[in-house]
Design an enzyme around this catalytic site. Structure first.
Site, PDB file in Angstrom:
ATOM      1  N   GLY A  38       0.837  -1.194   0.000  1.00 10.67           N
ATOM      2  CA  GLY A  38       0.000   0.000   0.000  1.00 10.67           C
ATOM      3  C   GLY A  38       0.869   1.239   0.000  1.00 10.67           C
ATOM      4  CB  SER A  39       1.319   4.118  -0.940  1.00  9.23           C
ATOM      5  OG  SER A  39       1.912   3.132  -1.753  1.00  9.23           O
ATOM      6  CG  ASN A  40       0.603   6.264   4.558  1.00  9.81           C
ATOM      7  OD1 ASN A  40      -0.442   5.640   4.468  1.00  9.81           O
ATOM      8  ND2 ASN A  40       1.463   6.088   5.557  1.00  9.81           N
ATOM      9  CG  ASN A  91      -2.980   1.950   0.278  1.00 10.19           C
ATOM     10  OD1 ASN A  91      -2.081   2.041   1.102  1.00 10.19           O
ATOM     11  ND2 ASN A  91      -2.763   2.036  -1.013  1.00 10.19           N
ATOM     12  NE  ARG A 104      -1.443   1.837   5.787  1.00 12.85           N
ATOM     13  CZ  ARG A 104      -1.691   2.013   4.478  1.00 12.85           C
ATOM     14  NH1 ARG A 104      -1.485   3.195   3.921  1.00 12.85           N
ATOM     15  NH2 ARG A 104      -2.107   1.011   3.730  1.00 12.85           N
TER      16      ARG A 104
END
Length: 830
Positions: free
Chosen positions: A256-258, A534, A563
């Site tokens: 995933g990612s931010n 995500n 998150r």
């Protein structure tokens, strides 16, 4: 400053020959200067980051290929073996790749058949044909640069010892690079079904009967028996009976990612601020490589790409910066076909039998004696895509005499992706960047956030290639498998393939057949902030939810991940000035601090949970009384942050990861999820969850004891990277616990540590970019360091800088690059 100049040996020999002729009186004129086909200057700065400069596209690719191979030759060479479908030949059929990637780690034999069948010569030819000349030249130069480095290594070098003498270290061709680039397209679709595609075979009895010129009574009996078995399996297929596949990209956990974009009005300066942070593989073929690519007057861009790609996929130039996160939008669908009664390799299409495209494939497989055997399979495609068997999910989803499934990946025919990224690399404003995204609609499986010079607003979009299957089509063309498959894979279109009326449709502004048009894709421009962690496009800004887009893009009424909730909470607290940092501005400096401060959303429930699990000295786990007093005392004293000095955070990680996997949301939380308050709900811990919480807590304490780890151990002694003889203490954790800062080991604490040296994922290429009047300002990390080679000086240095939270100010202009205290330059040509 270090300065070296290298030219290929054949060029040097030609110069020698010319000089010799002149000396022998062959000519009174000076020897003509030999013009290099490829030439690049590779300037390296702190952490070894290469700033590649050339005068043309071929030279730029040449420098990129040379630099990438100089730093990561063995990983690259291994990956090209994968993309060619040759792993079994060198490593054996039952072995798997060393490291995770977007195809997971399938058996080599399955990987080889998949790549030979899906990433096939005809598809690569179509992809190459669709590219602009500058991109073709870039790739051709990359091939030459890579091969140049490979030849230098094979001539003798103390570098790249892991592969330097291996038979699989071979020169590459342009098709190898295009295979690699095409494979990147498929990460949100076909790459998640490698074994299912590679092992799709027709039912043997009906296949044998079909091949017979005179089907006999026995063959008819076998067909009837197979048909009856299929009917029984189909009757038993119900929602909830299908095992959910573990998708590497697009699943519920893992990769995933931010990312954030903060508008100019909230940064306190004259520029917006972009934060990008993909949570990605630290090793293997899909790891990121950081570089700057410059042709004066044509392109000047810095950032990261997957190994094997001579472009910047996440990065910045002087006028625009962007990042990506994995999108919730589905990029693939299944088609259900009734089969011909006489041949299971013929499917019915508009009332007529149609032969599948048969692909006879031979794979060489290393045997126990060191030689090779040949394994043959015939794999099949329909007009929608590869036939596959999902029998591992449920037996009714296999290939039988009555029906079969095929998978269509919208990105299999999306040849615009790298043209889109190349245009972004050259964009001169945020407006141009947005226009390119709308024109190409090509980004394959990720969201985008971008910021630009002179633009007060920031941009979010989930705008790329997405299947177009409207509700009316899904209803009219539902198959007998649709309900059960959608219970396992929500929003994946499952349609009848036997009618052309059930094909994906096209909007008036669709850029590709079967794709949703850009006007119906989510996007948002804001003065304050946009972000994505995500979950779906819904909360691209927590104060301005987006709704009304096709459901295939993701839910707008379901619980968000911890998150995501933390990410928006951090942004909102920053803008309110309630997060403990000075002021209310999201400046570059403060953003760099807050994204590494290792907050954990689940610790919002720490006090309530501990009251329930720590009321007695022991808890019972499957009949065993587990002492918990020390663990409770340590957690009560812990401040709830996962920095490297935190004591006891590992107990919480083990506890909450079990809570998340073992206790249903409705049974855990006192206040249920509300779509009117998605950041703060669900919340509160139910007293009735005490028994389940105690069980999870006891298991966590047992795991800590099994690993021989002290309850009060510092996080950095457990979560670390050990490279080049140095152990670097790290911070953060895994997303399922609610960390924003992701350093996620595959290890349980029962192994004794959370080492990031195995198959980890987490923060990878990180950037905080702004656009002050004096020029672009970028601070970066490549968390796992630039090189995979232990003898490379840049094998561990970036990791150590990351562990110390010392962002690297990335030089961008020629003057800034040359002024870097670590500056060196190397010119390569041939």
């Amino acid at each position: 400053m270090i300065q070296t100049v290298f030219r290929s040996s054949w060029r040097s020999l030609s110069l020698v020959a010319a000089a010799a002729l002149a000396a022998c009186g062959g000519s009174d004129s000076p020897a003509p200067e030999v013009q290099s086909k490829y030439k690049a200057e590779i300037r390296r700065t702190a952490m070894g980051v290469p700033h590649i400069k050339a005068q043309d596209w071929g030279g730029l690719g040449y420098g990129s290929g040379y630099a990438q191979a100089q730093d990561n030759l063995c990983t690259l060479a291994d990956s090209f073996v994968t993309y060619r479908g040759e792993r079994s030949q060198y490593f054996g059929g039952d072995a798997t790749a060393l490291y995770d990637s977007t195809i997971d780690r399938p058996r080599n034999i399955d990987s080889d058949f998949f790549f030979r069948h899906v990433v096939s010569a005809d598809m690569i030819a179509q992809m190459e044909k669709a590219q602009p000349d500058n991109l073709l030249q870039l790739v051709d130069g990359y091939v030459a640069g890579y091969n140049r480095m490979l030849a230098e290594t094979q001539k003798g070098s103390d570098r790249h010892a892991a592969c330097a003498k291996e038979a699989w270290l071979q020169p590459i061709t342009r098709d190898d690079v295009w295979r690699r680039m095409y494979t990147a397209n498929l990460a949100g679709g076909l790459s998640n079904f490698v074994a299912a595609i590679a092992n799709a075979q027709p039912p043997q009895a009906t296949k044998t009967a079909a091949l017979s010129s005179k089907p006999n009574a026995r063959a008819k009996s076998l067909r009837a028996k197979d048909a009856k078995a299929a009917e029984v399996q189909l009757a038993m297929l119900k929602p909830g009976s299908v095992k959910t596949p573990a998708l590497q990209v697009g699943g519920t956990t893992g990769i995933g990612s931010n990312m954030y974009g903060f508008g100019q009005q909230v940064t306190g300066g004259d520029s917006s601020v972009l934060f990008g942070n993909p949570h990605w593989y630290w090793k293997g073929p899909d790891r990121f490589y950081q570089q700057q690519l410059t042709i004066p007057g044509k392109i000047d861009v810095s950032g990261a790409s997957f190994l094997g790609i001579p472009l910047v996929l996440i990065g910045f130039n002087n006028d625009v910066a962007w990042s990506h996160t994995v999108s919730t939008a589905r990029r693939f669908g299944f088609f259900f076909y009734q089969l011909s009664s006489s041949d299971p390799t013929q499917y019915m299409r508009d009332g007529q039998p149609k032969a599948m495209q048969a692909n006879e494939i031979s794979v060489r497989v290393r045997n126990a004696s060191g030689g090779t055997d040949t394994v043959k399979r015939t794999l099949y495609k329909t007009e929608h895509g590869p036939v596959l068997t999902l029998a591992a999910m449920n037996p009714a989803l296999g290939w039988n005499s009555q029906y079969v499934l095929a998978i269509r990946d919208i990105n299999a025919y999306n040849f615009r992706t790298f043209r889109n990224w190349l245009r972004w690399n050259q964009a001169k404003s945020l407006d141009e960047f947005i226009q390119v995204q709308k024109e190409e609609a090509a980004i394959p499986w990720v969201n985008t956030v971008a910021a630009g010079r002179g633009s007060a607003q920031v941009w979010y979009a989930d705008m790329g290639a997405v299947p177009n299957a409207p509700p009316a089509l899904l209803k009219a063309c539902a198959s007998p498998l649709s309900a059960a498959l959608n219970a396992s894979l929500p929003e994946v279109p499952v349609l009848v393939g036997s009618s052309s009326q059930c094909d994906w449709v096209k909007d008036a502004d669709s850029v590709q057949d079967g794709a949703i048009g850009p006007s119906r894709m989510p996007s948002l421009k804001r003065d304050d902030y946009v972000g994505n962690m995500n979950d779906s496009y819904w909360l691209s800004n927590a104060t301005a939810p987006l709704t009304g887009y096709p459901s295939i893009f993701g839910s707008t009424s379901s619980s968000q991940s911890l998150r995501t909730r933390l990410g928006h909470t951090m942004a909102l607290q920053r803008l309110a000035g309630s997060d403990g940092y000075a002021g209310k501005n999201a400046s570059s400096e403060i953003v760099r601090q807050m994204v590494l401060d290792s907050r954990i959303y689940s610790t919002k429930f720490k006090d309530q949970a501990l009251q329930l699990v720590c009321d007695k000295a022991t808890v019972s786990v499957s009949g065993t009384e587990v002492p918990v007093t020390e663990a409770c005392q340590v957690l009560m004293q812990w401040n709830g942050v996962g920095d490297s000095q935190a004591k006891g955070s590992h107990i919480w990680d083990e506890f909450w990861s079990r809570v998340a996997s073992q206790i249903k949301e409705a049974e855990l939380y006192q206040t249920p999820f509300s779509s009117s308050d998605p950041i703060n709900t669900p919340s509160g811990i139910k007293a009735s969850a005490q028994s389940a919480l105690k069980f999870a807590f006891g298991q966590a304490v047992q795991a800590v004891n099994t690993g021989g780890v002290a309850m009060a151990a510092e996080r950095g002694s457990l979560l670390y990277s050990k490279k080049a003889g140095t152990t670097t203490a790290l911070y953060g954790g895994c997303g399922n616990v609610g960390y924003f800062t992701i350093n996620c080991s595959e290890n349980s604490i029962s192994t004794g540590n959370y080492s990031m040296d195995g198959q980890p994922h987490g923060n990878s290429y990180m950037q905080v970019v702004s656009f002050p009047a004096a020029g672009v300002e970028a601070h970066t990390f490549l968390t796992f360091s630039l090189s995979d080679d232990p003898k490379n000086p840049h094998y561990a240095d970036y990791t150590q800088s990351y562990g110390a939270k010392q962002w690297v100010r990335q030089p961008f202009t020629d003057a800034a690059i040359a002024a870097d205290k670590n500056y060196s330059t190397q010119t390569v040509s041939e």
